[in-house]
Enzyme design. Structure first.
Site, PDB file in Angstrom:
ATOM      1  N   ASP A 129       0.784  -1.158  -0.049  1.00  0.00           N
ATOM      2  CA  ASP A 129      -0.079  -0.195  -0.099  1.00  0.00           C
ATOM      3  C   ASP A 129       0.809   1.350  -0.228  1.00  0.00           C
ATOM      4  O   ASP A 129       2.106   1.251   0.544  1.00  0.00           O
ATOM      5  CB  ASP A 129      -0.756   0.029   1.200  1.00  0.00           C
ATOM      6  N   THR A 173     -11.754   2.423  -6.951  1.00  0.00           N
ATOM      7  CA  THR A 173     -12.312   2.903  -8.148  1.00  0.00           C
ATOM      8  C   THR A 173     -13.424   3.745  -7.985  1.00  0.00           C
ATOM      9  O   THR A 173     -14.610   3.343  -8.452  1.00  0.00           O
ATOM     10  CB  THR A 173     -12.699   1.761  -9.083  1.00  0.00           C
ATOM     11  N   GLU A 180     -13.840  -9.448  -7.508  1.00  0.00           N
ATOM     12  CA  GLU A 180     -14.285  -9.995  -6.103  1.00  0.00           C
ATOM     13  C   GLU A 180     -15.640  -9.601  -5.479  1.00  0.00           C
ATOM     14  O   GLU A 180     -16.050  -8.533  -6.086  1.00  0.00           O
ATOM     15  CB  GLU A 180     -13.185  -9.456  -5.045  1.00  0.00           C
ATOM     16  N   ALA A 194     -36.678  -4.754   3.156  1.00  0.00           N
ATOM     17  CA  ALA A 194     -36.784  -3.462   3.200  1.00  0.00           C
ATOM     18  C   ALA A 194     -35.983  -2.667   4.162  1.00  0.00           C
ATOM     19  O   ALA A 194     -35.886  -3.375   5.284  1.00  0.00           O
ATOM     20  CB  ALA A 194     -38.312  -3.019   3.331  1.00  0.00           C
ATOM     21  N   CYS A 239     -19.822   0.088  -2.869  1.00  0.00           N
ATOM     22  CA  CYS A 239     -19.789  -0.738  -4.012  1.00  0.00           C
ATOM     23  C   CYS A 239     -21.224  -0.204  -4.649  1.00  0.00           C
ATOM     24  O   CYS A 239     -21.136   0.393  -5.811  1.00  0.00           O
ATOM     25  CB  CYS A 239     -19.662  -2.133  -3.832  1.00  0.00           C
TER      26      CYS A 239
HETATM   27  N1  LIG Z   1     -15.175  -3.044  -0.215  1.00  0.00           N
HETATM   28  C1  LIG Z   1     -15.762  -4.051  -0.642  1.00  0.00           C
HETATM   29  O1  LIG Z   1     -16.734  -4.724   0.126  1.00  0.00           O
HETATM   30  C2  LIG Z   1     -15.299  -4.499  -2.200  1.00  0.00           C
HETATM   31  C3  LIG Z   1     -16.090  -5.612  -2.640  1.00  0.00           C
HETATM   32  C4  LIG Z   1     -15.829  -6.116  -3.910  1.00  0.00           C
HETATM   33  C5  LIG Z   1     -15.070  -5.217  -4.747  1.00  0.00           C
HETATM   34  N2  LIG Z   1     -14.659  -4.024  -4.461  1.00  0.00           N
HETATM   35  C6  LIG Z   1     -13.908  -3.381  -5.114  1.00  0.00           C
HETATM   36  O2  LIG Z   1     -12.375  -3.524  -4.788  1.00  0.00           O
HETATM   37  C7  LIG Z   1     -11.807  -2.375  -5.250  1.00  0.00           C
HETATM   38  C8  LIG Z   1     -10.900  -1.708  -3.756  1.00  0.00           C
HETATM   39  O3  LIG Z   1     -12.051  -1.408  -2.835  1.00  0.00           O
HETATM   40  P1  LIG Z   1     -11.677  -1.275  -1.392  1.00  0.00           P
HETATM   41  O4  LIG Z   1     -13.077  -1.189  -0.704  1.00  0.00           O
HETATM   42  O5  LIG Z   1     -10.757  -2.402  -0.889  1.00  0.00           O
HETATM   43  O6  LIG Z   1     -10.699   0.246  -1.343  1.00  0.00           O
HETATM   44  P2  LIG Z   1     -10.019   0.874  -0.104  1.00  0.00           P
HETATM   45  O7  LIG Z   1      -9.998   2.260  -0.478  1.00  0.00           O
HETATM   46  O8  LIG Z   1     -10.427   0.213   1.186  1.00  0.00           O
HETATM   47  O9  LIG Z   1      -8.577   0.447  -0.488  1.00  0.00           O
HETATM   48  C9  LIG Z   1      -7.749   0.766  -1.316  1.00  0.00           C
HETATM   49  C10 LIG Z   1      -6.304   0.810  -1.258  1.00  0.00           C
HETATM   50  O10 LIG Z   1      -5.478   1.095  -2.253  1.00  0.00           O
HETATM   51  C11 LIG Z   1      -4.429   1.711  -1.736  1.00  0.00           C
HETATM   52  N3  LIG Z   1      -3.731   2.550  -3.071  1.00  0.00           N
HETATM   53  C12 LIG Z   1      -4.135   3.156  -3.886  1.00  0.00           C
HETATM   54  N4  LIG Z   1      -3.330   3.590  -4.949  1.00  0.00           N
HETATM   55  C13 LIG Z   1      -2.215   2.783  -4.587  1.00  0.00           C
HETATM   56  C14 LIG Z   1      -0.961   2.433  -5.343  1.00  0.00           C
HETATM   57  N5  LIG Z   1      -0.634   3.233  -6.248  1.00  0.00           N
HETATM   58  N6  LIG Z   1      -0.245   1.786  -4.712  1.00  0.00           N
HETATM   59  C15 LIG Z   1      -0.359   0.951  -3.542  1.00  0.00           C
HETATM   60  N7  LIG Z   1      -1.762   1.176  -2.904  1.00  0.00           N
HETATM   61  C16 LIG Z   1      -2.430   1.989  -3.504  1.00  0.00           C
HETATM   62  C17 LIG Z   1      -5.060   2.822  -1.149  1.00  0.00           C
HETATM   63  O11 LIG Z   1      -4.140   3.551  -0.302  1.00  0.00           O
HETATM   64  C18 LIG Z   1      -5.924   2.016  -0.183  1.00  0.00           C
HETATM   65  O12 LIG Z   1      -5.482   1.452   0.944  1.00  0.00           O
HETATM   66  C19 LIG Z   1     -12.799  -1.287  -5.625  1.00  0.00           C
HETATM   67  O13 LIG Z   1     -12.648  -1.227  -7.068  1.00  0.00           O
HETATM   68  C20 LIG Z   1     -14.070  -1.852  -5.011  1.00  0.00           C
HETATM   69  O14 LIG Z   1     -15.069  -1.659  -5.925  1.00  0.00           O
HETATM   70  C21 LIG Z   1     -14.780  -3.529  -2.994  1.00  0.00           C
END
Ligand SMILES: NC(=O)c1ccc[n+]([C@@H]2O[C@H](COP(=O)([O-])OP(=O)(O)OC[C@H]3O[C@@H](n4cnc5c(N)ncnc54)[C@H](O)[C@@H]3O)[C@@H](O)[C@H]2O)c1
Length: 432
Positions: free
Chosen positions: A30, A86, A151, A255, A263
């Site tokens: 990270d 994203t 995921e 509901a 998401c």
């Molecule tokens: N949160 C969920 O329940 C969930 C479930 C399925 C899919 N997703 C998808 O997964 C993706 C991530 O979601 P999340 O909730 O884990 O996000 P998050 O914001 O919790 O985590 C993203 C992490 O990426 C790090 N990051 C960003 N740019 C970086 C780089 N250049 N190098 C290293 N680290 C970097 C950030 O510091 C952050 O810690 C999204 O596209 C989301 O839609 C999320």
């Protein structure tokens, strides 16, 4: 196998930890230095049941490592999972892919032998094509393969969802990558997960289509709840009666408040934006977004009705402020719009959440955090059950609330309206 998760948030951390627990060597990267330092000390940045034990276990057997050094971590690994955010773009509904493309650029300077680059982040259809283009500017196409592996885990159930998924979707037409990934996921496949190998674009779309469909189910039952309130029908009976039909299914058919979280709101907007780009009108999803945007206003109107339009100086207690139970995630939670609206109307809001005080409300005047349920509800005029935590399911309101004229608005229908009537508690639910 040697894996690297880029982005150690909800998805990168949980899937990285679970992959290491399955016997792989995993480096979670990270750019947030504090997060990585904390993780190295065993401090977990998110609330996710069971996660801390798995982190400790796999760090101590040295299969799980944390780093801020992307280049070095990519060099050491064979499979690279991109798990960065994203979010929605600032001035449009489309997904902001800057984090994804930045990572793709960084990766491209660390490829000297064959690597599989996987998007685990939710990315619009054709993003994989774009990543391939970026990397191939520096690296021969023989040395990498870009695959989509969306995921489907849910926060609060993330470890179970990762370990026992309904399906694993792998978007690639390349035999070598498919074979390696089927092998990586074989412990989950042997426990019953279906393995779906499809094109990269189809895999990208499956994720958005699934989230948009689930958001539609929630919105559908929420709108029916509005009707039930007018015709003296209990929405819970409708959910049960419909959900028992196997073609429909009972999950995501309860509901409640507007759907929120990290998401559904962003993914429904992004799929509509992608379709618009390809001149296709996803009118059903557009109306779902509109209906959901309106939901918090409708529930606020209900609060006004319950308090007979006398909101000024009323003590309103929120039980739970996150978008759902068993997570500390506040992203797009409906409490973020409801609490400031009530404050504006002169209410005094306090809240209790099992995951602690929220930075989002710290600067708001007349919003206070209580660190236990009893003191939170003690002097309330109105108690709003906003989130479905188990902690809220057996509260002795009569004993604990001092103001004898208190009212409950249960936005999750966790109590029985009949029992509340017997107890002579003024109780309102959703769709009742
Ligand atoms: N949160 C969920 O329940 C969930 C479930 C399925 C899919 N997703 C998808 O997964 C993706 C991530 O979601 P999340 O909730 O884990 O996000 P998050 O914001 O919790 O985590 C993203 C992490 O990426 C790090 N990051 C960003 N740019 C970086 C780089 N250049 N190098 C290293 N680290 C970097 C950030 O510091 C952050 O810690 C999204 O596209 C989301 O839609 C999320």
């Amino acid at each position: 196998m040697k894996l690297c998760m880029i982005g150690t948030g909800y998805v990168g951390l949980v899937s990285g930890v679970c992959f290491s627990d399955l016997g792989n060597e995993v480096i979670c990267v990270d750019r947030d230095q504090k997060k990585v330092e904390d993780l190295k000390k065993g401090i977990i940045p998110i609330y996710e049941p069971g996660l801390d034990e798995l982190v400790l276990k796999n760090c101590s057997n040295k299969r799980l490592k944390f780093s801020t050094n992307l280049k070095e971590s990519v060099l050491k690994s064979d499979i690279i999972f991109i798990c960065v955010g994203t979010p929605t773009k600032k001035n449009s509904n489309g997904a902001d892919l800057s984090q994804i493309y930045n990572v793709a650029k960084e990766i491209s300077s660390s490829i000297s032998k064959f690597k599989i680059i996987i998007t685990k982040s939710t990315v619009p259809v054709t993003t994989g094509d774009e990543i391939e283009k970026i990397i191939s500017q520096k690296v021969s196409k023989k040395l990498f393969s870009v695959v989509s592996n969306p995921e489907f885990l849910r926060e609060g159930e993330a470890i179970r969802d990762f370990t026992y998924p309904d399906r694993v979707v792998i978007g690639t037409m390349e035999k070598k990558s498919n074979k390696i990934l089927k092998n990586l996921y074989s412990p989950l496949i042997s426990k019953g997960a279906k393995y779906v190998n499809t094109s990269r674009r189809a895999a990208e779309l499956i994720k958005y289509a699934s989230n948009a469909f689930l958001a539609t189910k929630i919105t559908f039952i929420n709108e029916l709840a509005n009707l039930c309130e007018k015709i003296n029908v209990n929405i819970e009976d409708i959910s049960i009666g419909m959900g028992l039909d196997k073609r429909i299914g009972g999950r995501f058919l309860r509901a409640g408040p507007a759907y929120g979280g990290s998401c559904f709101p962003k993914d429904t907007k992004a799929i509509v934006s992608t379709a618009d780009k390809f001149k296709t009108n996803l009118s059903v999803i557009k109306s779902v977004i509109k209906s959901n945007d309106n939901r918090s206003l409708l529930l606020l109107k209900r609060v006004e009705d319950i308090l007979k339009n006398k909101i000024k100086n009323k003590k309103i207690c929120f039980l739970g402020v996150t978008f759902k139970a068993n997570t500390d995630d506040m992203r797009d939670s409906s409490s973020l719009s409801m609490i400031p609206s009530l404050i504006k109307k002169g209410a005094k809001v306090n809240y209790y959440d099992p995951t602690g005080e929220k930075i989002d409300f710290k600067r708001l005047k007349n919003v206070k955090f209580d660190d236990n349920i009893n003191s939170a509800i003690k002097n309330s005029d109105l108690i709003i059950i906003h989130t479905e935590w188990n902690d809220f399911k057996s509260i002795n309101f009569k004993k604990k609330v001092q103001n004898k004229k208190f009212v409950i608005f249960d936005m999750r229908n966790i109590y029985s309206a009949t029992k509340m009537k017997e107890l002579k508690i003024k109780y309102f639910g959703v769709g009742l």
